[in-house]
Write an enzyme that holds these catalytic residues in place. Structure first.
Site, mmCIF file in Angstrom:
data_model
loop_
_atom_site.group_PDB
_atom_site.id
_atom_site.type_symbol
_atom_site.label_atom_id
_atom_site.label_comp_id
_atom_site.label_asym_id
_atom_site.label_seq_id
_atom_site.Cartn_x
_atom_site.Cartn_y
_atom_site.Cartn_z
ATOM 1 N N ASN A 21 0.725 -0.932 0.024
ATOM 2 C CA ASN A 21 -0.134 -0.289 -0.019
ATOM 3 C C ASN A 21 0.667 1.164 0.045
ATOM 4 O O ASN A 21 1.947 1.295 0.072
ATOM 5 C CB ASN A 21 -1.047 -0.024 1.236
ATOM 6 N N LYS A 64 8.491 -17.348 -10.508
ATOM 7 C CA LYS A 64 7.744 -16.086 -11.173
ATOM 8 C C LYS A 64 6.715 -16.490 -12.056
ATOM 9 O O LYS A 64 6.921 -17.363 -12.950
ATOM 10 C CB LYS A 64 8.709 -15.382 -12.165
ATOM 11 N N LYS A 121 -12.892 0.537 16.376
ATOM 12 C CA LYS A 121 -11.545 -0.043 16.608
ATOM 13 C C LYS A 121 -11.159 0.242 17.965
ATOM 14 O O LYS A 121 -10.341 -0.763 18.445
ATOM 15 C CB LYS A 121 -10.679 0.513 15.479
ATOM 16 N N ASP A 179 -4.198 -6.354 5.020
ATOM 17 C CA ASP A 179 -4.996 -7.031 5.801
ATOM 18 C C ASP A 179 -5.250 -8.487 5.219
ATOM 19 O O ASP A 179 -5.331 -9.538 5.849
ATOM 20 C CB ASP A 179 -6.583 -6.543 5.843
ATOM 21 N N LYS A 198 -10.521 -3.465 19.252
ATOM 22 C CA LYS A 198 -9.046 -4.021 19.467
ATOM 23 C C LYS A 198 -8.599 -3.609 21.107
ATOM 24 O O LYS A 198 -7.466 -3.752 21.260
ATOM 25 C CB LYS A 198 -8.177 -3.193 18.455
ATOM 26 N N PHE A 201 -3.942 3.330 15.351
ATOM 27 C CA PHE A 201 -4.211 4.462 14.260
ATOM 28 C C PHE A 201 -5.319 3.878 13.339
ATOM 29 O O PHE A 201 -5.398 2.720 13.106
ATOM 30 C CB PHE A 201 -2.897 4.889 13.363
ATOM 31 N N PRO A 253 -2.973 -11.813 10.497
ATOM 32 C CA PRO A 253 -3.218 -11.700 11.707
ATOM 33 C C PRO A 253 -3.446 -10.141 12.098
ATOM 34 O O PRO A 253 -2.809 -9.352 11.480
ATOM 35 C CB PRO A 253 -2.158 -12.189 12.496
ATOM 36 N N ASP A 254 -4.186 -10.052 13.122
ATOM 37 C CA ASP A 254 -4.437 -8.576 13.533
ATOM 38 C C ASP A 254 -3.056 -8.361 14.646
ATOM 39 O O ASP A 254 -3.610 -8.606 15.633
ATOM 40 C CB ASP A 254 -5.798 -8.293 13.843
ATOM 41 N N ILE A 255 -2.226 -7.571 14.314
ATOM 42 C CA ILE A 255 -1.293 -7.536 15.139
ATOM 43 C C ILE A 255 -1.376 -6.641 16.627
ATOM 44 O O ILE A 255 -1.258 -6.936 17.444
ATOM 45 C CB ILE A 255 -0.096 -6.661 14.361
#
Ligand code: CTP
Length: 426
Positions: free
Chosen positions: A234, A313, A361, A303, A365, A347, A329-331
């Site tokens: 990203n 390749k 969130k 995600d 979280k 954030f 995984p959601d760290i």
């Protein structure tokens, strides 16, 4: 403010052309009602005269370690005890080397060894001297010992070269000094009315909440490999996380930055652990969180990752192909669940319903604080400025659009205050 309540700053000037900026720094500090004393090395006196500094500080300038007149008045040990804070500006490569090795062969270095006051350095030198492995090792060593380095900044240098080595501007240094005391005052409001005779110790700079704390930060994007040459990623530049790492370091914290691939230089005095994928970042974060006090997740973690990574390749064949993705995984969630006593800050980069999504969130979280920022339409990602809303269980605060470095300082001040107030779970 009465003389007794004024905060006492000892400004030490070492040899360097940036000494001219220190004159302005002293003027600003006096204007802000600080009590200022100045000590100068012999080399510093070649760049700027003690008379100038005496006129600006309103106090005699200290230049010699063994000056019988000075020792009869305020000698080096009294001066070391007198200071609430010592700022060496400019700090030359030479004085950094001496401090790193405990050498005490002049007034400033002896004072620093003899003082318990927080020691801050504003390095200034030629860019090659700053990059020299000896200087870098000394800077690391000083930072590890809790000495705070501010700068240097990059730009044109007096020697005609361009690069990192310029001393921060007087206004920036004055701001740093003001903030140190603002944080301490906020935490010690109750001490202010106390006119007990023994309050001279309370009046000293009390360590700020981040002093010697372990701050762990994730930053930048992650890369999820599709095959050996392609990946999903990203637009995150990592600038916010890196700026927060510097701000936390400047508040006296020991900072570890787990960073995805970015084009930024490792901040001085910060331990950078480079990772690529979300899985790697997850594993490093859980491992490092064991010894952390504060965890700040700024990373734009992918995600999803390709379900399978091709070992070779992928060749162009069919008109359409499908890439199967699987959730990463959601760290942040995993760290906050596994270490409930850690102060966790998330954030939330959102393109719509900023506050609502951020509040969701915060709860989902299990965070202590969330920093929400709008992204898209040239906002947020890969920009130099940002604007944020900071939300915690019973409060919210807006910070206006500003440079990420300035914003990071404000965010860290708020993190530091909320951290100082948060209950420790045992
Ligand atoms: N985060 C994380 N690990 C992930 C995803 C997000 O640590 N796998 C962290 C980010 O660093 C950030 C916070 O969680 O501090 C919110 O990230 P965001 O991408 O906005 O949240 P998601 O849970 O992924 O929600 P969505 O993408 O659906 O908005």
């Amino acid at each position: 403010m009465s003389e007794a309540n004024k905060k006492r700053i000892l400004i030490a000037i070492s040899g360097g052309i940036a000494a001219y900026k220190t004159a302005e720094l002293v003027r600003k500090l006096k204007k802000d009602d600080f009590e200022v004393r100045v000590c100068m090395s012999r080399a510093a006196c070649e760049f700027i005269t003690p008379l100038t500094m005496q006129a600006l500080s309103g106090n005699p300038v200290h230049t010699d370690l063994l000056d019988p007149t000075a020792e009869a008045g305020m000698g080096h040990i009294e001066l070391a005890r007198w200071a609430d804070m010592i700022m060496i500006a400019p700090a030359s490569a030479n004085i950094m080397a001496k401090l790193a090795h405990g050498i005490a062969d002049d007034l400033t270095t002896t004072l620093c060894l003899a003082s318990e006051a927080p020691l801050h350095l504003a390095p200034a030198m030629n860019r090659i001297m700053w990059q020299n492995p000896a200087t870098r090792a000394n800077a690391e060593l000083l930072a590890e010992r809790g000495i705070t380095l501010h700068g240097p900044a990059s730009g044109e240098q007096a020697c005609g070269e361009s690069g990192a080595g310029r001393m921060l501007e007087a206004a920036e240094l004055a701001d740093i000094i003001r903030r140190q005391f603002a944080t301490n005052n906020r935490n010690n409001n109750n001490d202010d009315d106390d006119d007990d005779e023994n309050d001279s110790d309370d009046d000293k700079v009390l360590s700020n909440p981040l002093e010697n704390k372990q701050v762990l930060i994730t930053a930048g994007p992650t890369r999820e490999a599709i095959d050996p040459v392609r990946f999903i990623s990203n637009r995150s530049s990592g600038k916010m996380g890196y700026a927060l790492a510097e701000a936390a370091r400047d508040l006296g914290a020991h900072v570890t930055l787990i960073s995805g691939p970015v084009a930024l230089e490792a901040p001085q005095g910060v331990t950078v652990l480079a990772v690529e994928s979300a899985q790697e970042m997850h594993q490093k974060a859980l491992q490092q969180a064991q010894s952390a006090d504060i965890f700040i997740a700024t990373a734009a973690v992918s995600d999803y990752a390709p379900k399978q990574q091709a070992t070779q390749k992928i060749k162009k064949q069919a008109q359409e192909i499908t890439l199967e993705l699987t959730q990463n995984p959601d760290i942040l969630s995993d760290v906050s669940r596994q270490y409930p006593s850690l102060f966790t800050v998330g954030f939330a980069a959102e393109t719509e319903k900023l506050i609502k999504h951020a509040e969701d969130k915060l709860k989902r979280k299990k965070l202590d604080m969330i920093v929400a920022n709008p992204v898209g339409d040239n906002q947020g990602f890969d920009q130099d400025t940002n604007q944020v809303e900071i939300i915690w269980d019973q409060g919210q605060l807006s910070l206006p659009e500003q440079a990420k470095s300035a914003l990071a300082k404000e965010i860290m001040q708020i993190v530091s205050q909320r951290f100082a107030n948060h209950p420790i779970l045992v």
